[in-house]
Design a protein around this motif. Sequence first.
Motif, PDB file in Angstrom:
ATOM      1  N   LYS A 115       0.867  -1.154   0.117  1.00 42.07           N
ATOM      2  CA  LYS A 115      -0.090   0.036  -0.007  1.00 42.07           C
ATOM      3  C   LYS A 115       0.910   1.234   0.002  1.00 42.07           C
ATOM      4  CE  LYS A 115      -0.816   0.024   5.075  1.00 42.07           C
ATOM      5  NZ  LYS A 115      -1.709   0.131   6.121  1.00 42.07           N
ATOM      6  N   SER A 116       0.295   2.184  -0.673  1.00 45.64           N
ATOM      7  CA  SER A 116       1.129   3.592  -0.816  1.00 45.64           C
ATOM      8  C   SER A 116       0.990   4.745   0.258  1.00 45.64           C
ATOM      9  CB  SER A 116       0.858   4.057  -2.154  1.00 45.64           C
ATOM     10  OG  SER A 116      -0.502   4.405  -2.310  1.00 45.64           O
ATOM     11  N   PHE A 117       0.372   4.116   1.519  1.00 47.05           N
ATOM     12  CA  PHE A 117      -0.239   5.158   2.395  1.00 47.05           C
ATOM     13  C   PHE A 117       0.005   4.548   3.865  1.00 47.05           C
ATOM     14  CE2 PHE A 117      -3.812   3.084   1.082  1.00 47.05           C
ATOM     15  CZ  PHE A 117      -4.514   2.300   2.155  1.00 47.05           C
ATOM     16  N   ILE A 118      -0.065   5.551   5.011  1.00 50.93           N
ATOM     17  CA  ILE A 118      -0.140   5.045   6.276  1.00 50.93           C
ATOM     18  C   ILE A 118      -1.444   5.479   6.910  1.00 50.93           C
ATOM     19  CG2 ILE A 118       0.914   5.335   8.504  1.00 50.93           C
ATOM     20  CD1 ILE A 118       3.694   4.848   7.144  1.00 50.93           C
ATOM     21  N   ILE A 119      -2.353   5.047   7.514  1.00 50.15           N
ATOM     22  CA  ILE A 119      -3.324   5.594   8.328  1.00 50.15           C
ATOM     23  C   ILE A 119      -3.012   6.091   9.487  1.00 50.15           C
ATOM     24  CG2 ILE A 119      -5.466   5.026   9.338  1.00 50.15           C
ATOM     25  CD1 ILE A 119      -5.551   4.956   6.261  1.00 50.15           C
ATOM     26  N   ILE A 120      -3.348   7.650   9.683  1.00 52.20           N
ATOM     27  CA  ILE A 120      -3.245   8.115  10.802  1.00 52.20           C
ATOM     28  C   ILE A 120      -4.322   8.309  11.680  1.00 52.20           C
ATOM     29  CG2 ILE A 120      -2.382  10.383  11.973  1.00 52.20           C
ATOM     30  CD1 ILE A 120      -0.956  10.957   9.376  1.00 52.20           C
ATOM     31  N   PRO A 121      -4.574   7.532  12.966  1.00 56.41           N
ATOM     32  CA  PRO A 121      -5.822   7.814  13.804  1.00 56.41           C
ATOM     33  C   PRO A 121      -5.804   9.067  14.356  1.00 56.41           C
ATOM     34  CG  PRO A 121      -4.001   6.455  14.792  1.00 56.41           C
ATOM     35  CD  PRO A 121      -3.372   6.871  13.531  1.00 56.41           C
ATOM     36  N   HIS A 122      -7.032   9.663  14.571  1.00 56.03           N
ATOM     37  CA  HIS A 122      -6.891  11.160  15.267  1.00 56.03           C
ATOM     38  C   HIS A 122      -7.194  10.917  16.947  1.00 56.03           C
ATOM     39  CE1 HIS A 122      -7.656  15.197  15.407  1.00 56.03           C
ATOM     40  NE2 HIS A 122      -8.735  15.127  16.206  1.00 56.03           N
ATOM     41  N   THR A 123      -6.113  10.765  17.512  1.00 57.44           N
ATOM     42  CA  THR A 123      -6.247  10.730  19.018  1.00 57.44           C
ATOM     43  C   THR A 123      -5.052  11.474  19.643  1.00 57.44           C
ATOM     44  OG1 THR A 123      -6.333   9.030  20.742  1.00 57.44           O
ATOM     45  CG2 THR A 123      -4.769   8.570  18.775  1.00 57.44           C
ATOM     46  N   LYS A 124      -5.263  11.853  20.661  1.00 58.40           N
ATOM     47  CA  LYS A 124      -4.211  12.655  21.476  1.00 58.40           C
ATOM     48  C   LYS A 124      -3.140  11.794  21.879  1.00 58.40           C
ATOM     49  CE  LYS A 124      -7.411  15.875  23.961  1.00 58.40           C
ATOM     50  NZ  LYS A 124      -7.745  16.356  25.073  1.00 58.40           N
ATOM     51  N   GLU A 125      -3.280  10.654  22.078  1.00 59.25           N
ATOM     52  CA  GLU A 125      -2.000   9.722  22.251  1.00 59.25           C
ATOM     53  C   GLU A 125      -2.317   8.416  21.773  1.00 59.25           C
ATOM     54  OE1 GLU A 125       0.774   7.764  25.961  1.00 59.25           O
ATOM     55  OE2 GLU A 125      -0.418   9.658  26.440  1.00 59.25           O
ATOM     56  N   ILE A 126      -1.160   8.138  20.771  1.00 61.16           N
ATOM     57  CA  ILE A 126      -1.268   6.911  20.069  1.00 61.16           C
ATOM     58  C   ILE A 126      -0.494   5.639  21.144  1.00 61.16           C
ATOM     59  CG2 ILE A 126      -0.353   5.398  18.217  1.00 61.16           C
ATOM     60  CD1 ILE A 126      -0.497   8.130  16.535  1.00 61.16           C
ATOM     61  N   TYR A 127      -1.321   4.496  21.462  1.00 62.45           N
ATOM     62  CA  TYR A 127      -0.866   3.529  22.117  1.00 62.45           C
ATOM     63  C   TYR A 127       0.284   3.042  21.976  1.00 62.45           C
ATOM     64  CZ  TYR A 127      -4.081   0.607  19.854  1.00 62.45           C
ATOM     65  OH  TYR A 127      -4.766  -0.016  18.558  1.00 62.45           O
ATOM     66  N   GLU A 128       1.041   2.104  22.688  1.00 60.13           N
ATOM     67  CA  GLU A 128       2.306   1.458  22.458  1.00 60.13           C
ATOM     68  C   GLU A 128       2.065   0.492  21.248  1.00 60.13           C
ATOM     69  OE1 GLU A 128       5.811  -0.801  24.713  1.00 60.13           O
ATOM     70  OE2 GLU A 128       4.002  -0.207  25.950  1.00 60.13           O
ATOM     71  N   ASP A 129       1.072  -0.420  21.193  1.00 59.33           N
ATOM     72  CA  ASP A 129       1.112  -1.409  20.085  1.00 59.33           C
ATOM     73  C   ASP A 129       0.820  -0.794  18.661  1.00 59.33           C
ATOM     74  OD1 ASP A 129       1.310  -3.408  21.898  1.00 59.33           O
ATOM     75  OD2 ASP A 129      -0.718  -3.978  22.006  1.00 59.33           O
ATOM     76  N   LEU A 130       0.045   0.351  18.635  1.00 60.18           N
ATOM     77  CA  LEU A 130      -0.067   0.787  17.582  1.00 60.18           C
ATOM     78  C   LEU A 130       1.317   1.854  17.019  1.00 60.18           C
ATOM     79  CD1 LEU A 130      -1.922   1.705  15.147  1.00 60.18           C
ATOM     80  CD2 LEU A 130      -2.902   3.408  16.659  1.00 60.18           C
ATOM     81  N   ARG A 131       1.863   2.198  17.770  1.00 59.71           N
ATOM     82  CA  ARG A 131       3.151   3.088  17.564  1.00 59.71           C
ATOM     83  C   ARG A 131       4.170   2.141  17.108  1.00 59.71           C
ATOM     84  NH1 ARG A 131       2.674   5.363  23.257  1.00 59.71           N
ATOM     85  NH2 ARG A 131       4.323   3.712  23.907  1.00 59.71           N
ATOM     86  N   ASN A 132       4.202   0.687  17.722  1.00 57.07           N
ATOM     87  CA  ASN A 132       5.015  -0.151  16.919  1.00 57.07           C
ATOM     88  C   ASN A 132       4.591  -0.526  15.499  1.00 57.07           C
ATOM     89  OD1 ASN A 132       6.801  -0.557  19.117  1.00 57.07           O
ATOM     90  ND2 ASN A 132       5.452  -1.685  20.190  1.00 57.07           N
ATOM     91  N   LYS A 133       3.320  -0.756  15.379  1.00 58.28           N
ATOM     92  CA  LYS A 133       2.798  -0.923  14.100  1.00 58.28           C
ATOM     93  C   LYS A 133       2.958   0.021  12.987  1.00 58.28           C
ATOM     94  CE  LYS A 133      -1.419  -2.321  11.839  1.00 58.28           C
ATOM     95  NZ  LYS A 133      -1.414  -1.129  10.557  1.00 58.28           N
ATOM     96  N   ILE A 134       2.978   1.232  13.538  1.00 60.30           N
ATOM     97  CA  ILE A 134       3.105   2.752  12.523  1.00 60.30           C
ATOM     98  C   ILE A 134       4.795   2.651  12.093  1.00 60.30           C
ATOM     99  CG2 ILE A 134       3.570   4.859  12.561  1.00 60.30           C
ATOM    100  CD1 ILE A 134       0.816   4.912  14.261  1.00 60.30           C
ATOM    101  N   ILE A 135       5.681   2.172  13.266  1.00 55.21           N
ATOM    102  CA  ILE A 135       7.155   1.994  12.922  1.00 55.21           C
ATOM    103  C   ILE A 135       7.185   0.984  11.987  1.00 55.21           C
ATOM    104  CG2 ILE A 135       9.641   1.355  13.852  1.00 55.21           C
ATOM    105  CD1 ILE A 135       8.759   4.040  14.859  1.00 55.21           C
ATOM    106  N   ARG A 136       6.844  -0.105  11.930  1.00 55.05           N
ATOM    107  CA  ARG A 136       6.928  -1.233  10.904  1.00 55.05           C
ATOM    108  C   ARG A 136       6.324  -0.822   9.570  1.00 55.05           C
ATOM    109  NH1 ARG A 136       4.712  -4.545  15.277  1.00 55.05           N
ATOM    110  NH2 ARG A 136       2.904  -4.639  14.386  1.00 55.05           N
ATOM    111  N   GLU A 137       5.271  -0.124   9.491  1.00 56.16           N
ATOM    112  CA  GLU A 137       4.776   0.341   8.236  1.00 56.16           C
ATOM    113  C   GLU A 137       5.656   1.517   7.575  1.00 56.16           C
ATOM    114  OE1 GLU A 137       0.706   2.112   8.587  1.00 56.16           O
ATOM    115  OE2 GLU A 137       0.053   0.111   9.128  1.00 56.16           O
ATOM    116  N   VAL A 138       6.303   2.374   8.708  1.00 60.38           N
ATOM    117  CA  VAL A 138       7.460   3.486   8.114  1.00 60.38           C
ATOM    118  C   VAL A 138       8.486   2.858   7.558  1.00 60.38           C
ATOM    119  CG1 VAL A 138       8.615   5.003   8.658  1.00 60.38           C
ATOM    120  CG2 VAL A 138       6.354   5.037   9.518  1.00 60.38           C
ATOM    121  N   LYS A 139       9.159   1.459   8.401  1.00 60.00           N
ATOM    122  CA  LYS A 139      10.146   0.923   7.757  1.00 60.00           C
ATOM    123  C   LYS A 139       9.996   0.141   6.711  1.00 60.00           C
ATOM    124  CE  LYS A 139      12.357  -1.360  10.951  1.00 60.00           C
ATOM    125  NZ  LYS A 139      12.724  -2.348  12.068  1.00 60.00           N
TER     126      LYS A 139
END
Length: 87
Positions: free
Chosen positions: A48-72
């Motif tokens: 996929k050519s995009f990353i989904i950004i949830p609209h939230t004040k703080e992104i929880y740890e599991d999702l932060r790790n998933k986002i890092i994997r997607e960025v990588k």
Amino acid sequence: MSNIPSFSSKDLENTLKNLGFSIDKSAGKGGHYKAKCSNSIKIQPGQKSFIIIPHTKEIYEDLRNKIIREVKSFGFTKEEFLKALKK
């Protein structure tokens, strides 16, 4: 415990902009946005050519790790992401 600092959706949005993504707030569903990769970022067939950004004040740890994997998956390192996060 994760060594990824906590961050908000606004922080993630700014970080992805620093890495060359463009933010499309009209493309996501509900409280989500899409960060689309630029044409200069090479993606693999079927990726996929995009990353989904949830609209939230703080992104929880599991999702932060998933986002890092997607960025990588776009060819960035965790260190590059963290450096862009601090800008």
